[in-house]
Write an enzyme that holds these catalytic residues in place. Structure first.
Site, PDB file in Angstrom:
ATOM      1  N   HIS A 170      11.623  59.681 -39.630  1.00  0.00           N
ATOM      2  CA  HIS A 170      12.366  59.644 -40.895  1.00  0.00           C
ATOM      3  C   HIS A 170      11.580  59.012 -42.051  1.00  0.00           C
ATOM      4  O   HIS A 170      11.936  57.969 -42.569  1.00  0.00           O
ATOM      5  CB  HIS A 170      13.698  58.909 -40.705  1.00  0.00           C
ATOM      6  CG  HIS A 170      14.589  59.528 -39.684  1.00  0.00           C
ATOM      7  ND1 HIS A 170      15.794  58.984 -39.331  1.00  0.00           N
ATOM      8  CD2 HIS A 170      14.453  60.646 -38.925  1.00  0.00           C
ATOM      9  CE1 HIS A 170      16.369  59.728 -38.406  1.00  0.00           C
ATOM     10  NE2 HIS A 170      15.552  60.752 -38.142  1.00  0.00           N
ATOM     11  N   GLU A 263      23.401  66.781 -45.567  1.00  0.00           N
ATOM     12  CA  GLU A 263      24.083  66.580 -46.846  1.00  0.00           C
ATOM     13  C   GLU A 263      23.272  67.079 -48.037  1.00  0.00           C
ATOM     14  O   GLU A 263      22.044  67.017 -48.045  1.00  0.00           O
ATOM     15  CB  GLU A 263      24.368  65.092 -47.072  1.00  0.00           C
ATOM     16  CG  GLU A 263      25.335  64.482 -46.085  1.00  0.00           C
ATOM     17  CD  GLU A 263      25.598  63.005 -46.361  1.00  0.00           C
ATOM     18  OE1 GLU A 263      26.423  62.418 -45.641  1.00  0.00           O
ATOM     19  OE2 GLU A 263      24.980  62.453 -47.302  1.00  0.00           O
ATOM     20  N   TYR A 273      25.343  55.983 -50.708  1.00  0.00           N
ATOM     21  CA  TYR A 273      25.698  57.283 -50.128  1.00  0.00           C
ATOM     22  C   TYR A 273      26.121  57.191 -48.664  1.00  0.00           C
ATOM     23  O   TYR A 273      26.275  58.203 -48.002  1.00  0.00           O
ATOM     24  CB  TYR A 273      24.547  58.268 -50.378  1.00  0.00           C
ATOM     25  CG  TYR A 273      24.519  58.605 -51.855  1.00  0.00           C
ATOM     26  CD1 TYR A 273      25.210  59.693 -52.352  1.00  0.00           C
ATOM     27  CD2 TYR A 273      23.921  57.744 -52.760  1.00  0.00           C
ATOM     28  CE1 TYR A 273      25.261  59.957 -53.710  1.00  0.00           C
ATOM     29  CE2 TYR A 273      23.973  57.983 -54.134  1.00  0.00           C
ATOM     30  CZ  TYR A 273      24.652  59.097 -54.594  1.00  0.00           C
ATOM     31  OH  TYR A 273      24.734  59.336 -55.949  1.00  0.00           O
TER      32      TYR A 273
END
Length: 392
Positions: A170, A263, A273
C-alpha cells in the site's frame, strides 16, 4: 454488484450497478484489431496497439513533442515515440524499491513544463534503518529531461527515516496539480490500517505541497503540534488514482478497499475518509473489519464498488476526439481488466459503464494530445493501447 453514493440513495445506485454488469457482458472480447468497432452508450471507437514489450507500465505522461513517458514498476522510465518506438531506459532515475507492491508508480509533468521542464516521479524510496533493514516509503522527486537522461534531480518529498517500514504493501502514489499549482500526492496505509487515522504519520493520507516541496501555509494541520503539516486529508487505504475535475476543480481520488469497498472520493481540505473505522469491505478471509459503514465526522465515498474492481489510475477526459465524453471520468480496474466511464454531475455519479475489457490488468489511463484515450495494460506482454473514434 453494489454501488453507493451515500445512505438514502441505494435504489438509484443498484440500477447503476446493474447497468455496469450488463455492459460488461458486451465487452469480454480482447482485441486491438483496428477494424473492430466497439459501441458504447455515448461513443464508438476502435482500439490500436501503440507499443508492446513493457514491464508493468504504471504511470503515463505525454511530452509536448508527442512522446509518451511510461513509468515501469521495476524502476525504469521510458519514452514511446510517435511511431511506437520504445526507448532504452532513461538515465538518472532515482533508486526505486521495486519489491512487493512498490516500484516506480507515477510520472507527471509540471503544468508549466514548457517553461521549466520539470518532470515529477512518484516511487517507493528505499533506505536502511538503524537495524540494517531495507525499509521504504513513498517519495516524490523532480528532474529535467536532457536527451536520454534526467538531470537536476531534486527531492520534493522524502519523509523522515522513522516512517520508513519493511512493509511491502500500500504505497499509494499518484500526483496531480491543481489550477493554482499546488501538488497533491498520495501515500497508502502501508498495511498498518489504524495509522490512517493518525495525523502524526504520513500513511493513509493525501498530501499537499508547493511544486518545489515547500509546505503551503494554508494546509489544514499546519499549526497543529501533533500533526504532519503536509497532510490534506486522511483515513485513506491505498489511493492509486487521482485527478482534478476540469470544470469544477474538484479533487477526485480512487482507492483500493479490502475485499469489497473500493472507493471514489471527492477529497476536500482536512476531511476524514474513514478507513478503517468505516468501510464497505471485509477482510480477505471473510471476517468483518467493522460493522460501521458511516459515522459522524467521516466522509462517504462518491461511489463504492462491491465486489472490488481493484481500482487504479483515473482520468477526466479532456480531449476533442470524443466530444460525447467531455469531462467524463475514466477508471481502470486490475481485477476485471476494465476501463469504465463514469458520468459525474454535481459531484455525483449519474451513469457508469464498462467501455472496454482487454486481457490484462489496467494500471493507468490518460488523454493523448491527439484526443485518443491511452491505456496501460499489465500482462505477460505489457503494452499501451489507444482508443480512437470509430470513424477516424
Amino acid at each position: 454488484m453494489a454501488s453507493s453514493l451515500s445512505s438514502g440513495r441505494v435504489a438509484s445506485l443498484v440500477f447503476v450497478g446493474l447497468v455496469v454488469v450488463l455492459a460488461a457482458a458486451s465487452f469480454m472480447a480482447d482485441t486491438s484489431d483496428p477494424d473492430t468497432v466497439h459501441t458504447t452508450e455515448q461513443a464508438s471507437f476502435r482500439v490500436e496497439t501503440v507499443a508492446e514489450g513493457l514491464e508493468v507500465p504504471w504511470g503515463l505522461a505525454f511530452l509536448p513533442d508527442g512522446r509518451l513517458l511510461v513509468a515501469e514498476r521495476g524502476g525504469t522510465l521510458r519514452s514511446i515515440g510517435t511511431d511506437g518506438t520504445v526507448s532504452d531506459p532513461i538515465g538518472g532515475v532515482p533508486a526505486v524499491y521495486a519489491e512487493g507492491q512498490g516500484g516506480l508508480m507515477e510520472v507527471k509533468l509540471h503544468p508549466n513544463y514548457d517553461e521549466n521542464g520539470w518532470i515529477y516521479l512518484g516511487f517507493s524510496d528505499v533506505r536502511e534503518n538503524e537495524a540494517g533493514e531495507r525499509v521504504s516509503l513513498t517519495a516524490v522527486s523532480r528532474a529535467r529531461l536532457d536527451g536520454t537522461s534526467l538531470v537536476d534531480l531534486e527531492s520534493i518529498y522524502q519523509g523522515p527515516l522513522e516512517f520508513y517500514t519493511p512493509s511491502q504493501f500500500h504505497f499509494g502514489t499518484r500526483i496531480v496539480f491543481d489550477e493554482d499549482g499546488f501538488l497533491y500526492f498520495t501515500i497508502g496505509d502501508r498495511g498498518q490500517r489504524t495509522l490512517a487515522q493518525n495525523l502524526d504519520v504520513p500513511y493513509g493520507k493525501v498530501h499537499r505541497l508547493h511544486d518545489d516541496g515547500r509546505v503551503p501555509a494554508d494546509n489544514p494541520f499546519v499549526d497543529q503540534a501533533d500533526a504532519l503539516d503536509t497532510i490534506w486529508s486522511y483515513g485513506h487505504r491505498n489511493p492509486q488514482g487521482m485527478d482534478i475535475h476540469p470544470a469544477t476543480g474538484g479533487l477526485f481520488e480512487t482507492e483500493h478497499g479490502p475485499k469489497g469497498g473500493d472507493e471514489l472520493n471527492l477529497v476536500e481540505r482536512g476531511l476524514n475518509y474513514g478507513w478503517p473505522v468505516i468501510t464497505y469491505g471485509i477482510n480477505y478471509n471473510g471476517t468483518p473489519i467493522t460493522d460501521q459503514t458511516e459515522q459522524d465526522g467521516m466522509e462517504q465515498p462518491v461511489v463504492y464498488w462491491t465486489p472490488s474492481i481493484a481500482v487504479c489510475g483515473i482520468e477526466f477526459y479532456t480531449g476533442t476526439a470524443f466530444p460525447e465524453w467531455e469531462n467524463d471520468l475514466f477508471v481502470t480496474s486490475l481485477m476485471f481488466a476494465e476501463v469504465r466511464r463514469l458520468e459525474i454531475e454535481n459531484n455525483e455519479v449519474v451513469d457508469q459503464e464498462v467501455v472496454y475489457q482487454p486481457q490484462g490488468r489496467i494500471r493507468d489511463v490518460t488523454t493523448g494530445p491527439d484526443g485518443a484515450l491511452y491505456v496501460a495494460v499489465e500482462s505477460g506482454n505489457s503494452h499501451i493501447l489507444r482508443l480512437v473514434p470509430a470513424d477516424a
